[in-house]
Design a protein around this motif. Structure first.
Motif, PDB file in Angstrom:
ATOM      1  N   SER A 139       0.717  -1.675   0.327  1.00 34.31           N
ATOM      2  CA  SER A 139      -0.008   0.090   0.171  1.00 34.31           C
ATOM      3  C   SER A 139       0.729   0.898   0.288  1.00 34.31           C
ATOM      4  N   GLN A 140       1.440   1.217   0.481  1.00 36.76           N
ATOM      5  CA  GLN A 140       3.075   2.854   0.660  1.00 36.76           C
ATOM      6  C   GLN A 140       3.107   2.174  -0.558  1.00 36.76           C
ATOM      7  N   ARG A 141       3.406   1.505  -1.051  1.00 27.23           N
ATOM      8  CA  ARG A 141       3.905   1.711  -3.253  1.00 27.23           C
ATOM      9  C   ARG A 141       2.914   2.602  -3.513  1.00 27.23           C
ATOM     10  N   TYR A 142       2.105   1.606  -2.909  1.00 33.32           N
ATOM     11  CA  TYR A 142       1.042   2.474  -4.521  1.00 33.32           C
ATOM     12  C   TYR A 142       0.188   3.903  -4.059  1.00 33.32           C
ATOM     13  N   CYS A 143       0.604   4.269  -2.724  1.00 30.98           N
ATOM     14  CA  CYS A 143       0.289   5.682  -2.062  1.00 30.98           C
ATOM     15  C   CYS A 143       1.079   6.961  -2.533  1.00 30.98           C
ATOM     16  N   ASP A 144       2.570   6.020  -2.778  1.00 25.09           N
ATOM     17  CA  ASP A 144       3.834   7.248  -3.440  1.00 25.09           C
ATOM     18  C   ASP A 144       4.016   7.324  -4.337  1.00 25.09           C
ATOM     19  N   GLN A 145       2.931   6.316  -5.837  1.00 28.58           N
ATOM     20  CA  GLN A 145       2.212   6.321  -6.531  1.00 28.58           C
ATOM     21  C   GLN A 145       1.451   7.232  -6.783  1.00 28.58           C
ATOM     22  N   LEU A 146       0.462   7.831  -5.920  1.00 27.73           N
ATOM     23  CA  LEU A 146      -0.567   8.658  -6.469  1.00 27.73           C
ATOM     24  C   LEU A 146      -0.196  10.346  -5.506  1.00 27.73           C
ATOM     25  N   GLN A 147       0.813  10.257  -4.735  1.00 27.91           N
ATOM     26  CA  GLN A 147       0.847  11.618  -4.226  1.00 27.91           C
ATOM     27  C   GLN A 147       2.105  11.557  -5.231  1.00 27.91           C
ATOM     28  N   LEU A 148       3.491  10.673  -6.005  1.00 27.71           N
ATOM     29  CA  LEU A 148       4.097  11.308  -6.831  1.00 27.71           C
ATOM     30  C   LEU A 148       3.478  12.646  -7.725  1.00 27.71           C
ATOM     31  N   ALA A 149       2.527  11.905  -8.432  1.00 21.90           N
ATOM     32  CA  ALA A 149       1.787  13.185  -9.968  1.00 21.90           C
ATOM     33  C   ALA A 149       1.243  13.914  -9.295  1.00 21.90           C
ATOM     34  N   ASN A 150       0.450  13.700  -7.714  1.00 16.74           N
ATOM     35  CA  ASN A 150      -0.204  15.223  -7.927  1.00 16.74           C
ATOM     36  C   ASN A 150       0.734  16.323  -7.153  1.00 16.74           C
ATOM     37  N   THR A 151       2.120  16.015  -6.302  1.00 19.38           N
ATOM     38  CA  THR A 151       3.295  16.487  -6.295  1.00 19.38           C
ATOM     39  C   THR A 151       3.899  17.629  -7.678  1.00 19.38           C
ATOM     40  N   ARG A 152       3.775  16.292  -8.423  1.00 20.82           N
ATOM     41  CA  ARG A 152       4.384  16.744 -10.358  1.00 20.82           C
ATOM     42  C   ARG A 152       3.716  17.955 -10.561  1.00 20.82           C
ATOM     43  N   LEU A 153       2.188  17.825 -10.790  1.00 21.32           N
ATOM     44  CA  LEU A 153       1.202  18.358 -10.789  1.00 21.32           C
ATOM     45  C   LEU A 153       1.056  20.512 -10.172  1.00 21.32           C
ATOM     46  N   GLU A 154       1.443  19.954  -8.847  1.00 19.02           N
ATOM     47  CA  GLU A 154       1.747  21.051  -7.459  1.00 19.02           C
ATOM     48  C   GLU A 154       3.230  22.063  -8.443  1.00 19.02           C
ATOM     49  N   GLN A 155       3.875  21.601  -8.514  1.00 23.79           N
ATOM     50  CA  GLN A 155       5.037  21.451  -8.751  1.00 23.79           C
ATOM     51  C   GLN A 155       5.105  22.563 -10.349  1.00 23.79           C
ATOM     52  N   ILE A 156       4.226  22.057 -11.364  1.00 24.23           N
ATOM     53  CA  ILE A 156       4.383  22.969 -12.764  1.00 24.23           C
ATOM     54  C   ILE A 156       3.269  23.925 -12.608  1.00 24.23           C
ATOM     55  N   THR A 157       1.899  23.355 -11.946  1.00 21.48           N
ATOM     56  CA  THR A 157       1.210  24.330 -12.335  1.00 21.48           C
ATOM     57  C   THR A 157       1.249  25.291 -10.973  1.00 21.48           C
ATOM     58  N   GLY A 158       1.165  25.357  -9.829  1.00 23.23           N
ATOM     59  CA  GLY A 158       1.226  26.571  -8.519  1.00 23.23           C
ATOM     60  C   GLY A 158      -0.150  25.889  -8.415  1.00 23.23           C
ATOM     61  N   VAL A 159      -0.669  24.970  -8.464  1.00 24.42           N
ATOM     62  CA  VAL A 159      -2.728  24.410  -7.945  1.00 24.42           C
ATOM     63  C   VAL A 159      -2.201  23.176  -7.218  1.00 24.42           C
ATOM     64  N   LYS A 160      -2.980  23.002  -6.280  1.00 29.30           N
ATOM     65  CA  LYS A 160      -2.613  22.027  -5.614  1.00 29.30           C
ATOM     66  C   LYS A 160      -3.648  21.368  -6.040  1.00 29.30           C
ATOM     67  N   PRO A 161      -3.647  20.117  -6.236  1.00 32.20           N
ATOM     68  CA  PRO A 161      -4.915  18.753  -7.146  1.00 32.20           C
ATOM     69  C   PRO A 161      -5.913  18.560  -6.150  1.00 32.20           C
ATOM     70  N   LEU A 162      -6.602  17.709  -6.363  1.00 33.48           N
ATOM     71  CA  LEU A 162      -7.729  17.561  -6.045  1.00 33.48           C
ATOM     72  C   LEU A 162      -7.415  15.561  -4.527  1.00 33.48           C
ATOM     73  N   PRO A 163      -7.816  15.873  -4.240  1.00 32.00           N
ATOM     74  CA  PRO A 163      -6.901  14.249  -2.882  1.00 32.00           C
ATOM     75  C   PRO A 163      -8.312  13.299  -3.898  1.00 32.00           C
ATOM     76  N   LEU A 164      -7.980  13.185  -5.258  1.00 31.77           N
ATOM     77  CA  LEU A 164      -8.230  11.675  -6.090  1.00 31.77           C
ATOM     78  C   LEU A 164      -7.966  11.363  -7.037  1.00 31.77           C
ATOM     79  N   PHE A 165      -8.019  10.359  -7.359  1.00 28.91           N
ATOM     80  CA  PHE A 165      -7.134   9.851  -8.232  1.00 28.91           C
ATOM     81  C   PHE A 165      -8.326   8.935  -9.527  1.00 28.91           C
ATOM     82  N   ARG A 166      -7.622   8.505 -10.368  1.00 30.64           N
ATOM     83  CA  ARG A 166      -8.561   7.446 -11.184  1.00 30.64           C
ATOM     84  C   ARG A 166      -7.416   6.406 -12.109  1.00 30.64           C
ATOM     85  N   ALA A 167      -7.813   5.448 -11.559  1.00 30.09           N
ATOM     86  CA  ALA A 167      -6.553   4.477 -11.774  1.00 30.09           C
ATOM     87  C   ALA A 167      -6.901   3.661 -13.167  1.00 30.09           C
TER      88      ALA A 167
END
Length: 270
Positions: A139-167
């Motif tokens: 579960s930790q490895r999967y959660c890290d994958q979910l967060q990594l995408a959101n971290t990158r999105l916030e870094q390049i957009t300046g917008v905090k992503p939603l706490p949602l995901f689509r598999a």
């Protein structure tokens, strides 16, 4: 010099009180209409893809004044270093400035394959250093994958992503969804009619058929799903279908909102 001629005084046109009242009511009605919530919302979402039609999609969304939710993974692209790489960073930043919403699609576009004992799963990334390898994930490895995408999105957009995901592929299991919730992510699928069909073969499902099907079967509250480019489709769905679809749905009284406004997710996002 000739003497200056006196001009008759200007007369201010008289406006009856009825005109003032009618005009005022009209302005109020227009303002109320502009601010009135839509009674038939739809939630258009895009998953990443090869990004070959991303700029054209952005042009349509701007022209139609439609806000959407993007689910992002760092997928291979026709140009650049991945859909979340430096090449495409300005594109994402511009979408953030326009008011679109963002969420995770797992950074390495990771597919669930099957459940394993003790809260682990057989998973397969389709990009990244472990591309194509099916492995046991915690579960930790999967959660890290979910967060990594959101971290990158916030870094390049300046917008905090939603706490949602689509598999990817929408493929999940109850135990995987539970683990994702434990680390702060709720899954988002799509309505049956909201599957807009851009992944289907264009010889069997031409654009005209996909447009007709969506226009005739969508209902208020539906989540719609398409992509920023599909490698396998010969006749690209976007932007050919996108603009007539939006225009046709607007003509039916629908409007568009991001998932921030969806009643199923509003409380979770707060």
């Amino acid at each position: 010099m000739y003497p200056a001629q006196r001009q008759p005084p200007l007369k201010t046109p008289r406006v009856s009180w009825r005109a003032w009242v009618v005009g005022g009511w009209a302005l109020c009605a227009l303002a109320a209409h502009a601010n009135a919530p839509c009674s038939k919302p739809l939630y258009l979402t895009f998953d990443t893809g090869h990004m070959g039609v991303a700029s054209l999609i952005a042009e349509v969304l701007n022209r139609q004044q439609v806000k959407v939710t993007f689910f992002a993974a760092n997928e291979p692209t026709k140009e650049g270093d991945g859909s979340l790489g430096e090449y495409w960073a300005p594109w994402w930043k511009a979408r953030g400035a326009e008011g679109h919403a963002f969420a995770s699609h797992t950074f390495d576009h990771v597919y669930w394959r099957s459940d394993l004992p003790r809260d682990s799963w057989r998973m397969r990334p389709t990009t990244g250093t472990r591309k194509g390898q099916t492995e046991a994930w915690t579960s930790q490895r999967y959660c890290d994958q979910l967060q990594l995408a959101n971290t990158r999105l916030e870094q390049i957009t300046g917008v905090k992503p939603l706490p949602l995901f689509r598999a990817p592929g929408g493929k999940t299991s109850p135990s995987l969804l539970h683990a994702a919730k434990q680390c702060g992510f709720m899954h988002v699928g799509w309505a049956e009619a909201g599957f807009l069909g851009d992944e289907l073969p264009s010889d069997k499902y031409p654009n005209a058929l996909l447009l007709e099907r969506a226009l005739n079967h969508l209902h208020a509250g539906d989540i719609l799903m398409a992509h920023l480019g599909i490698w396998s489709r010969q006749d690209p769905w976007a932007p050919t279908v996108l603009e007539p679809l939006i225009e046709g749905l607007k003509a039916k009284g629908f409007c568009f909102a991001t998932l921030k406004e969806h009643p199923q997710f509003k409380a979770w996002i707060r």
